[in-house]
Design a protein around this motif. Structure first.
Motif, PDB file in Angstrom:
ATOM      1  N   THR A  77      24.998 -14.425  21.449  1.00  0.00           N
ATOM      2  CA  THR A  77      23.865 -15.133  20.931  1.00  0.00           C
ATOM      3  C   THR A  77      23.487 -14.142  19.750  1.00  0.00           C
ATOM      4  N   ARG A  78      22.492 -14.465  18.963  1.00  0.00           N
ATOM      5  CA  ARG A  78      21.956 -13.509  17.920  1.00  0.00           C
ATOM      6  C   ARG A  78      21.256 -12.259  18.339  1.00  0.00           C
ATOM      7  N   ASP A  79      20.843 -12.199  19.577  1.00  0.00           N
ATOM      8  CA  ASP A  79      20.430 -10.930  20.423  1.00  0.00           C
ATOM      9  C   ASP A  79      21.377 -10.319  20.987  1.00  0.00           C
ATOM     10  N   ASN A  80      22.717 -10.490  20.951  1.00  0.00           N
ATOM     11  CA  ASN A  80      23.874  -9.753  21.483  1.00  0.00           C
ATOM     12  C   ASN A  80      23.951  -9.896  23.062  1.00  0.00           C
ATOM     13  N   VAL A  81      23.716 -11.263  23.554  1.00  0.00           N
ATOM     14  CA  VAL A  81      23.841 -11.645  24.996  1.00  0.00           C
ATOM     15  C   VAL A  81      24.933 -12.556  25.030  1.00  0.00           C
ATOM     16  N   SER A  82      26.067 -12.224  25.793  1.00  0.00           N
ATOM     17  CA  SER A  82      27.169 -13.110  26.070  1.00  0.00           C
ATOM     18  C   SER A  82      26.923 -14.299  27.089  1.00  0.00           C
ATOM     19  N   VAL A  83      27.025 -15.755  26.605  1.00  0.00           N
ATOM     20  CA  VAL A  83      26.803 -16.590  27.449  1.00  0.00           C
ATOM     21  C   VAL A  83      27.974 -17.709  27.110  1.00  0.00           C
ATOM     22  N   ASP A  84      28.184 -18.440  28.397  1.00  0.00           N
ATOM     23  CA  ASP A  84      29.124 -19.368  28.318  1.00  0.00           C
ATOM     24  C   ASP A  84      28.485 -20.855  28.364  1.00  0.00           C
ATOM     25  N   VAL A  85      28.749 -21.514  27.157  1.00  0.00           N
ATOM     26  CA  VAL A  85      27.958 -22.730  26.952  1.00  0.00           C
ATOM     27  C   VAL A  85      29.115 -23.807  27.032  1.00  0.00           C
ATOM     28  N   SER A  86      28.742 -25.055  27.667  1.00  0.00           N
ATOM     29  CA  SER A  86      29.520 -26.133  27.667  1.00  0.00           C
ATOM     30  C   SER A  86      28.591 -27.155  27.126  1.00  0.00           C
ATOM     31  N   ALA A  87      29.269 -28.479  26.599  1.00  0.00           N
ATOM     32  CA  ALA A  87      28.514 -29.550  26.222  1.00  0.00           C
ATOM     33  C   ALA A  87      29.206 -30.928  26.159  1.00  0.00           C
ATOM     34  N   VAL A  88      28.536 -31.957  25.691  1.00  0.00           N
ATOM     35  CA  VAL A  88      29.283 -33.167  25.861  1.00  0.00           C
ATOM     36  C   VAL A  88      28.843 -34.204  24.534  1.00  0.00           C
ATOM     37  N   ALA A  89      29.825 -34.760  23.834  1.00  0.00           N
ATOM     38  CA  ALA A  89      29.496 -35.281  22.796  1.00  0.00           C
ATOM     39  C   ALA A  89      29.967 -36.929  22.916  1.00  0.00           C
ATOM     40  N   TYR A  90      29.198 -37.611  22.098  1.00  0.00           N
ATOM     41  CA  TYR A  90      29.328 -39.372  22.380  1.00  0.00           C
ATOM     42  C   TYR A  90      29.731 -39.694  20.808  1.00  0.00           C
ATOM     43  N   TYR A  91      30.650 -40.546  20.617  1.00  0.00           N
ATOM     44  CA  TYR A  91      30.997 -40.752  19.344  1.00  0.00           C
ATOM     45  C   TYR A  91      31.898 -42.041  19.302  1.00  0.00           C
ATOM     46  N   ARG A  92      31.757 -42.597  18.394  1.00  0.00           N
ATOM     47  CA  ARG A  92      32.309 -44.091  17.932  1.00  0.00           C
ATOM     48  C   ARG A  92      33.054 -44.264  16.601  1.00  0.00           C
ATOM     49  N   ARG A 119      30.059 -23.171  18.899  1.00  0.00           N
ATOM     50  CA  ARG A 119      29.927 -21.905  18.610  1.00  0.00           C
ATOM     51  C   ARG A 119      29.078 -21.129  17.700  1.00  0.00           C
ATOM     52  N   LYS A 120      29.006 -21.819  16.388  1.00  0.00           N
ATOM     53  CA  LYS A 120      28.404 -21.504  15.325  1.00  0.00           C
ATOM     54  C   LYS A 120      26.777 -21.663  15.493  1.00  0.00           C
ATOM     55  N   VAL A 121      26.450 -22.677  15.831  1.00  0.00           N
ATOM     56  CA  VAL A 121      24.912 -23.054  16.024  1.00  0.00           C
ATOM     57  C   VAL A 121      24.423 -22.264  17.140  1.00  0.00           C
ATOM     58  N   VAL A 122      25.175 -22.091  18.295  1.00  0.00           N
ATOM     59  CA  VAL A 122      24.335 -21.118  19.211  1.00  0.00           C
ATOM     60  C   VAL A 122      24.404 -19.804  18.954  1.00  0.00           C
ATOM     61  N   GLY A 123      25.363 -19.269  18.209  1.00  0.00           N
ATOM     62  CA  GLY A 123      25.436 -17.963  17.679  1.00  0.00           C
ATOM     63  C   GLY A 123      24.106 -17.568  16.641  1.00  0.00           C
ATOM     64  N   GLN A 124      23.646 -18.491  16.282  1.00  0.00           N
ATOM     65  CA  GLN A 124      22.601 -18.461  15.296  1.00  0.00           C
ATOM     66  C   GLN A 124      21.184 -18.252  15.946  1.00  0.00           C
ATOM     67  N   HIS A 125      20.908 -18.388  17.393  1.00  0.00           N
ATOM     68  CA  HIS A 125      19.823 -18.375  18.195  1.00  0.00           C
ATOM     69  C   HIS A 125      19.891 -17.350  19.192  1.00  0.00           C
ATOM     70  N   THR A 126      18.646 -16.828  19.299  1.00  0.00           N
ATOM     71  CA  THR A 126      18.564 -15.895  20.572  1.00  0.00           C
ATOM     72  C   THR A 126      18.820 -16.627  21.851  1.00  0.00           C
ATOM     73  N   LEU A 127      18.630 -15.723  23.020  1.00  0.00           N
ATOM     74  CA  LEU A 127      18.986 -16.450  24.300  1.00  0.00           C
ATOM     75  C   LEU A 127      17.801 -17.213  24.640  1.00  0.00           C
ATOM     76  N   ASP A 128      16.405 -16.771  24.413  1.00  0.00           N
ATOM     77  CA  ASP A 128      15.540 -17.698  24.748  1.00  0.00           C
ATOM     78  C   ASP A 128      15.307 -19.002  23.694  1.00  0.00           C
ATOM     79  N   GLU A 129      15.638 -18.769  22.691  1.00  0.00           N
ATOM     80  CA  GLU A 129      15.817 -20.069  21.954  1.00  0.00           C
ATOM     81  C   GLU A 129      16.806 -20.986  22.340  1.00  0.00           C
ATOM     82  N   THR A 130      17.913 -20.574  22.878  1.00  0.00           N
ATOM     83  CA  THR A 130      19.196 -21.344  23.438  1.00  0.00           C
ATOM     84  C   THR A 130      18.586 -22.105  24.570  1.00  0.00           C
TER      85      THR A 130
END
Length: 288
Positions: A77-92, A119-130
């Motif tokens: 993250t932007r405040d140098n905290v390492s996190v593991d983030v997973s997500a799910v996407a829906y498309y058609r 990875r790009k979007v989450v890296g632009q935010h701090t941990l609290d914002e995430t």
């Protein structure tokens, strides 16, 4: 005769095979992109479609919403905290021709670009914002994917962060922070309660100063409350003891005044002349 029968049978089999190759069924949730000699000539809707065998090729494209999990990504993250983030996407798929012609494998392409965008979007935010602004992050990811996939005839309908894994040290630090925050709120609430209680006591003291008897009544009420618990020792306040003594003296004086005999007026004595008694002693007789 036998040869003729065999020829007829072979022709019938070939006709059946050609008919099977020429007739295609497109399901309700699909569209068929028809290629003739390698060139797109149209889109076939749901139903039975006839094509020219060995010349036409029909690609079926599903128009249903596809659920695509985005595997966990190690992100700083932007405040140098390492996190593991997973997500799910829906498309058609919105344009069947583009999804077949513009890109080779739509699902693999969307999966890869979703990982890099996450990875790009989450890296632009701090941990609290995430942790607190997931809705805004989801919206940003979806908007970026929409722009990238528009040329492929695909629309991303929804992106959601599914899981955020924190390091153990960060979890302990956040637990201590939350505990300190709770203690701060508890102390503030207790201080506010003390302030309100002091204000109420001040008001009560002013009322008791204006009405001294109210303090004695309150003391008596306290004694009644102590008596409910069947205590063997009762402590009387000094003002109450003096008041009880004064009350006792007052009652004694009142009783003494009530039992005292009032003085009576002297009675008129109307005496008669003494008359001698038979034994020679004078006897006084009187009448009222």
């Amino acid at each position: 005769m036998t040869t003729t029968i065999w020829i007829i049978a072979i022709v019938a089999v070939l006709a059946v095979l050609l008919l099977a190759l020429a007739l295609k069924v497109v399901k309700q949730y699909e569209q068929g992109v028809l290629f003739r000699l390698g060139r797109v000539i149209g889109v076939k809707k749901a139903g039975l479609t006839a094509i020219i065998p060995f010349i036409d090729v029909l690609h079926r494209v599903s128009l249903r919403i596809v659920t695509m999990p985005i595997q966990s990504q190690g992100i700083i993250t932007r405040d140098n905290v390492s996190v593991d983030v997973s997500a799910v996407a829906y498309y058609r798929v919105t344009d069947a021709v583009k999804s077949v012609v513009a890109i080779e494998n739509v699902e693999a392409a969307i999966n890869q670009i979703a990982q890099t965008t996450l990875r790009k979007v989450v890296g632009q935010h701090t941990l609290d914002e995430t942790l607190s602004e997931t809705d805004r992050i989801n919206l940003n990811i979806r908007e970026i994917l929409d722009v990238a996939t528009e040329e492929w005839g695909v629309a991303v309908t929804l992106v959601e962060l599914k899981d955020i894994q924190l390091p153990e040290s960060m979890k302990r630090a956040m637990a201590r922070q939350a505990e300190a925050e709770r203690e701060k709120r508890a102390k503030i609430i207790a201080a506010e309660g003390e302030a309100l209680a002091a204000d109420a006591l001040g008001t009560a003291a002013d009322i008791m100063m204006a009405h001294p008897l109210a303090l004695q009544l309150r003391n008596l009420q306290s004694l009644v409350e102590l008596g409910v618990d069947k205590n063997t020792t009762v402590v009387f306040p000094a003002p109450l003891m003096s008041t009880i003594g004064e009350l006792g003296s007052f009652l004694a004086r009142e009783n003494a005044a009530a039992t005292a005999t009032p003085p009576t007026a002297p009675a008129l004595d109307r005496s008669l002349p003494e008359q001698p008694a038979p034994n020679g002693k004078p006897v006084a007789t009187s009448t009222t």
